[in-house]
Design a protein around this motif. Structure first.
Motif, PDB file in Angstrom:
ATOM      1  N   UNK A   6       0.851  -1.187   0.000  1.00  0.00           N
ATOM      2  CA  UNK A   6       0.000   0.000   0.000  1.00  0.00           C
ATOM      3  C   UNK A   6       0.887   1.238   0.000  1.00  0.00           C
ATOM      4  N   UNK A   7       0.313   2.349  -0.435  1.00  0.00           N
ATOM      5  CA  UNK A   7       0.984   3.634  -0.311  1.00  0.00           C
ATOM      6  C   UNK A   7       0.751   4.170   1.103  1.00  0.00           C
ATOM      7  N   UNK A  26     -10.230   3.362  -1.691  1.00  0.00           N
ATOM      8  CA  UNK A  26      -9.848   2.197  -0.895  1.00  0.00           C
ATOM      9  C   UNK A  26      -8.885   2.535   0.235  1.00  0.00           C
ATOM     10  N   UNK A  27      -8.737   3.808   0.557  1.00  0.00           N
ATOM     11  CA  UNK A  27      -7.807   4.206   1.609  1.00  0.00           C
ATOM     12  C   UNK A  27      -8.348   3.837   2.986  1.00  0.00           C
ATOM     13  N   UNK A  28      -7.431   3.617   3.927  1.00  0.00           N
ATOM     14  CA  UNK A  28      -7.763   3.407   5.326  1.00  0.00           C
ATOM     15  C   UNK A  28      -7.024   4.441   6.164  1.00  0.00           C
ATOM     16  N   UNK A  39      -5.415  -6.483  11.198  1.00  0.00           N
ATOM     17  CA  UNK A  39      -6.260  -6.780  10.037  1.00  0.00           C
ATOM     18  C   UNK A  39      -5.430  -6.809   8.754  1.00  0.00           C
ATOM     19  N   UNK A  40      -4.482  -5.876   8.640  1.00  0.00           N
ATOM     20  CA  UNK A  40      -3.605  -5.867   7.471  1.00  0.00           C
ATOM     21  C   UNK A  40      -2.732  -7.119   7.440  1.00  0.00           C
ATOM     22  N   UNK A  41      -2.181  -7.484   8.574  1.00  0.00           N
ATOM     23  CA  UNK A  41      -1.278  -8.629   8.633  1.00  0.00           C
ATOM     24  C   UNK A  41      -1.995  -9.928   8.278  1.00  0.00           C
ATOM     25  N   UNK A  45      -7.909  -6.809   5.530  1.00  0.00           N
ATOM     26  CA  UNK A  45      -8.049  -5.493   4.918  1.00  0.00           C
ATOM     27  C   UNK A  45      -6.924  -5.324   3.903  1.00  0.00           C
ATOM     28  N   UNK A  46      -7.260  -4.768   2.747  1.00  0.00           N
ATOM     29  CA  UNK A  46      -6.268  -4.590   1.683  1.00  0.00           C
ATOM     30  C   UNK A  46      -6.401  -3.203   1.069  1.00  0.00           C
TER      31      UNK A  46
END
Length: 295
Positions: A6-7, A26-28, A39-41, A45-46
């Motif tokens: 992700x950026x 799609x930003x978080x 959640x990312x790991x 969430x992507x």
């Protein structure tokens, strides 16, 4: 596991964060990261972009007027737990903070992040429901004020729209007529609650109940407002029998899911007992243990 690519952008201001959110569907938002990073790991969430708002100083402010306590979204759990202004103006919220996970989590996690995450097993959403709080958001269209009862949805869903940033929590200031109670059960200290309840009630000068609200923990697919308390409690001097009737009415309307920690029937019983104990605490009907408890 490793998170997806992700950026990563550090927002310089609320306006900058809103611009980034608006431009990236799609930003978080990254605040304390205590819910988002796991959640990312696990690839639950992507996002294509993480917008780090942790350096926006104006989102850390705690302000209190005669009627409203305003807590910035970036106030950390530990600050909610120990801030003397919050202790005085919203003692239920300060008490709820002591039940959140472990000190390491409370040192990094933010109240705004916890609210935006909208976990049915979390303490802060239940407390805000009980306190009839307002969630204040900002977007390019301006400010929006959302009642807590309208903010939380099902399964980590909220009323936040695309491009909208949670900025402040507005809570009615506690006064001499307000009472509160909080109770939850967990398998081990620091685990997510199997069931729990946060309660806020008001009494008149004669000690009769004039309002009663409770947020329930792990009682359904999202943070849950208890039903039926007013019908059983308002307008009377509350005793144990009235509490039992109120708990029975509230428990009959909830539908917690079966999972590895317990059946729906078991969870309903735990929520009901938590609500009973929290109401007893609020109405000072018995001595209730107020520290963290595991079952």
């Amino acid at each position: 596991m490793k998170p997806p690519q992700f950026d990563y952008v550090v927002a310089a201001s609320v306006e900058h964060a809103i611009e980034l959110l608006e431009a990236n569907e799609d930003a978080k938002v990254l605040a304390g990261g205590q819910s988002l990073i796991p959640l990312l790991s696990m690839r639950f969430a992507s996002p294509t972009m993480l917008i780090d708002i942790s350096h926006i100083a104006q989102l850390r402010a705690v302000r209190c007027s005669d009627e409203v306590l305003a807590i910035g979204a970036l106030a950390r759990h530990v600050e909610v737990e120990h801030d003397p202004v919050i202790h005085t103006a919203a003692p239920l919220l300060a008490a709820a903070a002591t039940w959140v996970a472990h000190p390491q989590i409370r040192n990094r996690g933010t109240i705004g992040g916890a609210i935006a995450h909208s976990d049915a097993a979390a303490e802060f959403p239940a407390a805000l429901l009980a306190l009839d709080a307002t969630i204040v958001t900002r977007s390019q269209a301006g400010e929006r004020r959302i009642a807590a009862a309208d903010f939380f949805g099902s399964h980590f869903q909220t009323a936040l729209d695309h491009g909208e940033l949670l900025v402040t929590l507005a809570i009615p200031v506690s006064d001499a007529h307000m009472r509160w109670g909080f109770y939850e059960f967990a398998r081990r200290k620091g685990d997510y609650a199997i069931g729990g309840a946060a309660v806020s009630v008001r009494l008149d000068d004669d000690g009769r109940c004039t309002s009663a609200r409770a947020g329930l923990i792990s009682a359904g697919p999202g943070p849950t407002l208890a039903e039926g308390l007013d019908q059983e409690l308002v307008g009377r001097w509350v005793d144990a029998a009235a509490v039992a009737s109120a708990v029975a009415r509230a428990a009959s309307s909830i539908a917690p899911a079966d999972d590895v920690h317990g059946t729906s029937r078991y969870r309903r019983a735990v929520v009901a007992e938590s609500l009973r104990r929290a109401l007893h605490q609020a109405f000072d009907l018995s001595t209730v243990h107020t520290g963290r408890e595991a079952v």
